[in-house]
Write a protein that holds these residues in place. Structure first.
Motif, PDB file in Angstrom:
ATOM      1  N   THR A  81       1.190  -1.293   0.224  1.00 52.47           N
ATOM      2  CA  THR A  81      -0.181   0.592  -0.034  1.00 52.47           C
ATOM      3  C   THR A  81       0.581   1.092   0.334  1.00 52.47           C
ATOM      4  N   LEU A  82      -0.093   2.103   0.317  1.00 52.76           N
ATOM      5  CA  LEU A  82       0.898   3.193   0.109  1.00 52.76           C
ATOM      6  C   LEU A  82       0.780   4.570   1.182  1.00 52.76           C
ATOM      7  N   ASN A  83       1.138   4.536   2.536  1.00 53.60           N
ATOM      8  CA  ASN A  83       0.453   5.008   3.061  1.00 53.60           C
ATOM      9  C   ASN A  83       1.252   6.677   3.159  1.00 53.60           C
ATOM     10  N   SER A  84       0.029   7.120   3.753  1.00 53.65           N
ATOM     11  CA  SER A  84       0.437   8.550   4.112  1.00 53.65           C
ATOM     12  C   SER A  84       1.136   9.392   4.787  1.00 53.65           C
ATOM     13  N   LYS A  85       2.086   8.685   5.392  1.00 53.30           N
ATOM     14  CA  LYS A  85       3.164   9.082   5.971  1.00 53.30           C
ATOM     15  C   LYS A  85       4.187   7.768   6.829  1.00 53.30           C
ATOM     16  N   PHE A  86       5.539   8.024   6.575  1.00 45.09           N
ATOM     17  CA  PHE A  86       6.394   6.564   6.794  1.00 45.09           C
ATOM     18  C   PHE A  86       5.973   5.917   8.176  1.00 45.09           C
ATOM     19  N   ILE A  87       5.439   7.103   9.200  1.00 47.17           N
ATOM     20  CA  ILE A  87       5.567   6.016  10.793  1.00 47.17           C
ATOM     21  C   ILE A  87       4.181   5.616  10.469  1.00 47.17           C
ATOM     22  N   HIS A  88       3.076   5.774   9.690  1.00 48.54           N
ATOM     23  CA  HIS A  88       2.337   5.555   9.407  1.00 48.54           C
ATOM     24  C   HIS A  88       2.213   3.385   8.857  1.00 48.54           C
ATOM     25  N   THR A  89       1.866   2.467  10.402  1.00 45.75           N
ATOM     26  CA  THR A  89       1.691   1.327  10.047  1.00 45.75           C
ATOM     27  C   THR A  89       0.467   0.403   8.800  1.00 45.75           C
TER      28      THR A  89
ATOM     29  N   GLU B   4      10.009  -3.175  13.156  1.00 46.58           N
ATOM     30  CA  GLU B   4       9.522  -3.417  12.431  1.00 46.58           C
ATOM     31  C   GLU B   4       7.821  -1.865  12.107  1.00 46.58           C
ATOM     32  N   TYR B   5       8.157  -1.867  13.858  1.00 47.16           N
ATOM     33  CA  TYR B   5       7.330  -1.511  14.558  1.00 47.16           C
ATOM     34  C   TYR B   5       8.070   0.334  15.573  1.00 47.16           C
ATOM     35  N   GLU B   6       9.081   0.327  15.388  1.00 45.13           N
ATOM     36  CA  GLU B   6       9.755   1.084  15.787  1.00 45.13           C
ATOM     37  C   GLU B   6       9.731   2.423  15.622  1.00 45.13           C
ATOM     38  N   ASN B   7       9.619   3.004  16.555  1.00 46.61           N
ATOM     39  CA  ASN B   7       9.503   4.688  16.324  1.00 46.61           C
ATOM     40  C   ASN B   7       8.183   4.754  15.614  1.00 46.61           C
ATOM     41  N   ARG B   8       6.993   4.506  15.693  1.00 41.25           N
ATOM     42  CA  ARG B   8       5.886   4.132  14.628  1.00 41.25           C
ATOM     43  C   ARG B   8       4.393   4.117  15.080  1.00 41.25           C
ATOM     44  N   ILE B   9       3.693   4.599  14.435  1.00 41.54           N
ATOM     45  CA  ILE B   9       1.812   4.484  14.468  1.00 41.54           C
ATOM     46  C   ILE B   9       1.916   2.853  14.235  1.00 41.54           C
ATOM     47  N   VAL B  10       0.826   2.193  14.976  1.00 43.45           N
ATOM     48  CA  VAL B  10       0.208   1.180  15.062  1.00 43.45           C
ATOM     49  C   VAL B  10      -0.976   1.971  14.995  1.00 43.45           C
ATOM     50  N   TYR B  11      -1.758   1.136  13.854  1.00 42.40           N
ATOM     51  CA  TYR B  11      -3.513   1.279  14.044  1.00 42.40           C
ATOM     52  C   TYR B  11      -4.182  -0.138  14.653  1.00 42.40           C
ATOM     53  N   TYR B  12      -4.793  -0.249  15.456  1.00 45.00           N
ATOM     54  CA  TYR B  12      -5.464  -1.569  16.406  1.00 45.00           C
ATOM     55  C   TYR B  12      -6.746  -1.296  16.100  1.00 45.00           C
TER      56      TYR B  12
ATOM     57  N   ASP C  78       2.127 -11.733  17.174  1.00 49.51           N
ATOM     58  CA  ASP C  78       2.749 -12.785  17.445  1.00 49.51           C
ATOM     59  C   ASP C  78       4.115 -13.164  16.396  1.00 49.51           C
ATOM     60  N   ASN C  79       5.091 -12.931  17.477  1.00 46.05           N
ATOM     61  CA  ASN C  79       6.374 -13.626  16.728  1.00 46.05           C
ATOM     62  C   ASN C  79       6.683 -12.060  15.927  1.00 46.05           C
ATOM     63  N   MET C  80       6.538 -11.209  16.456  1.00 47.78           N
ATOM     64  CA  MET C  80       6.967  -9.612  15.822  1.00 47.78           C
ATOM     65  C   MET C  80       8.294  -9.485  15.786  1.00 47.78           C
ATOM     66  N   ASP C  81       8.881  -9.118  14.855  1.00 49.05           N
ATOM     67  CA  ASP C  81       9.836  -8.077  15.116  1.00 49.05           C
ATOM     68  C   ASP C  81       9.805  -7.014  15.737  1.00 49.05           C
TER      69      ASP C  81
ATOM     70  N   LEU D  41      -1.685  -6.513  22.804  1.00 46.87           N
ATOM     71  CA  LEU D  41      -1.209  -5.134  22.796  1.00 46.87           C
ATOM     72  C   LEU D  41       0.369  -5.397  24.352  1.00 46.87           C
ATOM     73  N   LYS D  42      -0.463  -6.435  24.435  1.00 46.44           N
ATOM     74  CA  LYS D  42       1.339  -6.318  25.373  1.00 46.44           C
ATOM     75  C   LYS D  42       2.389  -6.769  24.279  1.00 46.44           C
ATOM     76  N   ASN D  43       2.146  -7.615  23.146  1.00 45.31           N
ATOM     77  CA  ASN D  43       3.747  -7.113  22.845  1.00 45.31           C
ATOM     78  C   ASN D  43       4.133  -5.884  21.346  1.00 45.31           C
ATOM     79  N   LEU D  44       3.046  -5.325  22.252  1.00 45.09           N
ATOM     80  CA  LEU D  44       2.988  -3.816  20.846  1.00 45.09           C
ATOM     81  C   LEU D  44       4.082  -3.319  22.244  1.00 45.09           C
ATOM     82  N   ILE D  45       3.316  -3.106  23.286  1.00 45.04           N
ATOM     83  CA  ILE D  45       3.708  -1.865  24.504  1.00 45.04           C
ATOM     84  C   ILE D  45       5.529  -3.380  24.580  1.00 45.04           C
ATOM     85  N   ASP D  46       5.698  -3.994  24.566  1.00 48.34           N
ATOM     86  CA  ASP D  46       7.025  -5.037  24.855  1.00 48.34           C
ATOM     87  C   ASP D  46       7.877  -4.734  23.408  1.00 48.34           C
ATOM     88  N   ALA D  47       7.050  -3.903  22.661  1.00 54.19           N
ATOM     89  CA  ALA D  47       8.020  -3.625  21.222  1.00 54.19           C
ATOM     90  C   ALA D  47       7.972  -1.790  21.294  1.00 54.19           C
TER      91      ALA D  47
END
Length: 584
Positions: A7-15, A172-180, A166-169, A213-219
Motif C-alpha cells: 500500500t501507500l501510507n500517508s506517512k512513513f510512521i504509519h503502518t 518493524e514498528y520502532e518509533n511508528r504508529i500502529v493502527y489497531y 505474534d512473533n513480531m520483529d 497490546l502486550k506484544n506492542l507495548i513490549d516492542a
C-alpha cells in the motif's frame, strides 16, 4: 507463486493493518511478502522496487488518500510486467468495483468488502485449487466480461484472524504508529461515514486484545491508534482495555481512541481521573451542534451531555481531547457553522479540528446528493464544494479559518495570546476573530507563501495593533511570553522588547547557585552546577506581570519590570515549559 501485499501510507510512521491481516490469514496456503510505501515516495522508485521484486501477483490496499497514485502505478506496472496479476482491495474500491474494472483494463481482481477470507481463497485460486466463480467478495474477468460474485458475509469470530503481532520483529514498528482494532462496525448510523454501510458490531476477545497490546507495548511502539469507530460503545470492554494499558504502561507508548462523549458516564469519568497525563488521547466527533443537522445525517448525540463530559475530563488535565466539526452538512449554512464552532471552541479543549464533508463512495450522504444540492469534487477525497445551504465562496472562507485555527490554536504556540484576544475582544463569537484574522491574512497575501515561526508572531502582533489597538504594550509582552515558553532560544525577535537589567547573565547564574532557589523552583536539579542547569532554563525580562494572567486572563496585570524563569526540562505533555516570576 510470489505474491506482494502493499500500500501507500500517508506517512512513513504509519503502518497498514489490513495487509498484515491478509498475510496472516493466508499463511497456511501461501507465503506472501509485505512492503509499505508512502504517497510521498517517487512513483518511479515504487515502480522500480516492485519490478525488481519479480512478483507474480501484487495486491494493493486502497483508500481515498492513495487511490489516484495506486491506479497510476498499477497502469505502469502492467506495461512493464504484462503478466503481473494486479488485485485491489479496501474501502475506496469496494463500492464501485464493477465500473472500476471496466474502466481500467490493467486491474485483474478487486476484493470487495471484508478481505481476509476472500484473499485466502484468491491465493488458493492462483495456485489452481479453487475457481474464481466460487469466491465470494471477488470481482474478476471472464474474458471481456466483468463478473461480480456474491457478497461475502462478515466474519463473526474475529479471533479466527491470526494476530500479526505474534512473533513480531520489534524493529518493524520502532518509533511508528500502529493502527489497531479491538472491534469492527459501529453502533451508530452516521450517513457520511462508511461504517454506516456495515451492520452490526463485532469484537475481538479481550484475551486476544490484551495479548496483542502486550506484544506492542513490549516492542515500545510510539503510539497505538485504535481505529474502532466508537471505542467506548461497550463501557465495560473499553474500561477493561484502558485499565490494562494503564497497568502495563511502559513510559513511552501512548494511545489514541475515537470515543463518543455522551456515552461516558460518571463511573468512567471517575476511572479516567486516575489516568497518567498524556497516556490517552480522545478524538470526539461533534460534527455539528444543531440537532436537525445531526438527525439529517442519521447521527445521535447529546451536546449538553457531551459538554459536561468534555469539561470534566478537561479539568483532570491528563487526557488530550480533539473535537471534530464537519463543514458542509445538510441544513447547516455558514452562520450555523459559526454557532457550532463557538459552542465547541468555548469548551476549552486542546484541539478543534475543522473538517469538510467528503462524499465517500458507499455512504448514505452521497446518495442524498440531489436532495440537498450537493456539488463535490469528482476525484478523491470527493470533498464538498457547495450545497443548498453553503456556497463555494463560504467553503473557501472556512478553509482559511481552518488554517488559522491550526496555526494559532491547535499548535499550542500562542496559548496565552489566543486566550487574551478571544476572551477580551471576541467573547461573543471566537469564530469572528478567526474569520477577521483569516481575512487579514488574505488581504495581505500571507496565504500565498509559507510563513516562518517569527513571521507568524509578527503577523499576529500587526493584526492586534491594527484591528484591536488596546493594551498594545501588554499584548507585546504576552506574545513574547508565548514565544519564549516554546523552548530555549537566544534569537528572540527584535519586535519584542528585551529590557535586560544590568549584569543580567551573571545575576541569572547567581540565582541558580542558590540552593534555596533551586529547591523552590526546579528541585530536580538540586545539587547540579549552575552551568549545567542553565541548559534547561531561560530567564526573560518583562514589563508587565504576565505570570498573573495565567490565573485570570481578564485582570489588568501590574506594570512592573520583572523576570520570568522558564523551565524546559519537563515532559511537555500539556505545557511546553513551566514558568515562574523570580527575583534575581
Amino acid at each position: 507463486m510470489k505474491i506482494l501485499l502493499t500500500t501507500l501510507n500517508s506517512k512513513f510512521i504509519h503502518t497498514n493493518l489490513a495487509i498484515r491481516y491478509l498475510k496472516e490469514f493466508a499463511k497456511d496456503v501461501q507465503e506472501t511478502e509485505i512492503r509499505e510505501y508512502t504517497i510521498n515516495n517517487q512513483a518511479d522508485y515504487i515502480l522500480k522496487d516492485i519490478y525488481k521484486g519479480g512478483y507474480d501477483a501484487v495486491f494493493f490496499s486502497v483508500y481515498i488518500w492513495n487511490v489516484v497514485d495506486i491506479m497510476s502505478l498499477c497502469e505502469n506496472l502492467k506495461k512493464v510486467m504484462p503478466n503481473l496479476i494486479i488485485g485491489l482491495g479496501g474501502p475506496e474500491v469496494s463500492y464501485d468495483s464493477e465500473n472500476l474494472m471496466k474502466e481500467n483494463k490493467f486491474i485483474d481482481y478487486i476484493l470487495y468488502g471484508e478481505g481476509e477470507v476472500t484473499f485466502r481463497d484468491v491465493c488458493l485460486m492462483l495456485n489452481g485449487k479453487m475457481n474464481a466463480a466460487d469466491i465470494k467478495g471477488l470481482v474478476w474477468r471472464d474474458g471481456e466480461k466483468v463478473v461480480v460474485n456474491e457478497e461475502r458475509p462478515y466474519l463473526q469470530d474475529l479471533d479466527l484472524i491470526p494476530s500479526p503481532y505474534d512473533n513480531m520483529d520489534p524493529k518493524e514498528y520502532e518509533n511508528r504508529i500502529v493502527y489497531y482494532e479491538s472491534s469492527r462496525g459501529c453502533p451508530f448510523n452516521c450517513q457520511y461515514c462508511l461504517s454506516s454501510a456495515i451492520k452490526g458490531l463485532r469484537y475481538f476477545s479481550l484475551d486476544r486484545v490484551k495479548k496483542d497490546l502486550k506484544n506492542l507495548i513490549d516492542a515500545r511502539v510510539a503510539q497505538i491508534k485504535f481505529i474502532d469507530r466508537t471505542f467506548n460503545a461497550k463501557k465495560k470492554t473499553a474500561m477493561d482495555i484502558m485499565k490494562f494499558l494503564m497497568e502495563n504502561d511502559n513510559g513511552f507508548t501512548t494511545y489514541h481512541f475515537e470515543v463518543t462523549a455522551h456515552l461516558i458516564d460518571d463511573e468512567m469519568l471517575e476511572f479516567l481521573k486516575d489516568c497518567k497525563p498524556g497516556l490517552f488521547q480522545f478524538e470526539i466527533g461533534v460534527q455539528s451542534t444543531y440537532q436537525n443537522v445531526l438527525e439529517a445525517c442519521g447521527r445521535k448525540d447529546d451536546f449538553v451531555k457531551l459538554s459536561k463530559v468534555v469539561k470534566q475530563i478537561e479539568s483532570y488535565k491528563n487526557i488530550h481531547q480533539h473535537l471534530d466539526l464537519i463543514a458542509g452538512l445538510p441544513y447547516e449554512g455558514y452562520k450555523g457553522f459559526e454557532k457550532s464552532f463557538n459552542d465547541v471552541y468555548n469548551l476549552g479543549i486542546e484541539q478543534l479540528q475543522l473538517g469538510f464533508l467528503k462524499m465517500i463512495k458507499g455512504t448514505g450522504i452521497r446518495k442524498m446528493a440531489d436532495m440537498h444540492g450537493f456539488e463535490y469534487k469528482s476525484y478523491p477525497p470527493y470533498e464538498v464544494l457547495s450545497n443548498k445551504y453553503i456556497s463555494y465562496g463560504e467553503i473557501l472562507k472556512l478553509k482559511d479559518i481552518e488554517e488559522m485555527v491550526e496555526r494559532y490554536y491547535n499548535s499550542g504556540n500562542f496559548r496565552m495570546s489566543m486566550e487574551f484576544i478571544v476572551k477580551r475582544y471576541y467573547r461573543k463569537s471566537p469564530f469572528k476573530f478567526y474569520e477577521e484574522f483569516a481575512e487579514y491574512h488574505d488581504s495581505n497575501g500571507y496565504f500565498d507563501a509559507g510563513q516562518g515561526k517569527n513571521q507568524n508572531y509578527k503577523i499576529l502582533l500587526d493584526f492586534y495593533e491594527e484591528k484591536i489597538g488596546e493594551n498594545i504594550e501588554l499584548f507585546r509582552d504576552i506574545l513574547k511570553y508565548d514565544y519564549v515558553s516554546l523552548g530555549k532560544t537566544s534569537n528572540v525577535p527584535d519586535f519584542f522588547v528585551r529590557n535586560y537589567p544590568e549584569d543580567f547573565k551573571n545575576r541569572c547564574h547567581v540565582f541558580l547557585q542558590d540552593d534555596e532557589n533551586v529547591k523552590k523552583y526546579i528541585p530536580k536539579h538540586f545539587n547540579t552546577p549552575a552551568k549545567m542547569i542553565i541548559k534547561y532554563v531561560q530567564f526573560e525580562p518583562f514589563r508587565y506581570d504576565v505570570e498573573a494572567l495565567k490565573e485570570n486572563i481578564m485582570i489588568n496585570p501590574e506594570k512592573i519590570d520583572n523576570i520570568v524563569m522558564f523551565d524546559y526540562d519537563i515532559s511537555k505533555i500539556f505545557e511546553k515549559s513551566l514558568s515562574y516570576r523570580v527575583e534575581i
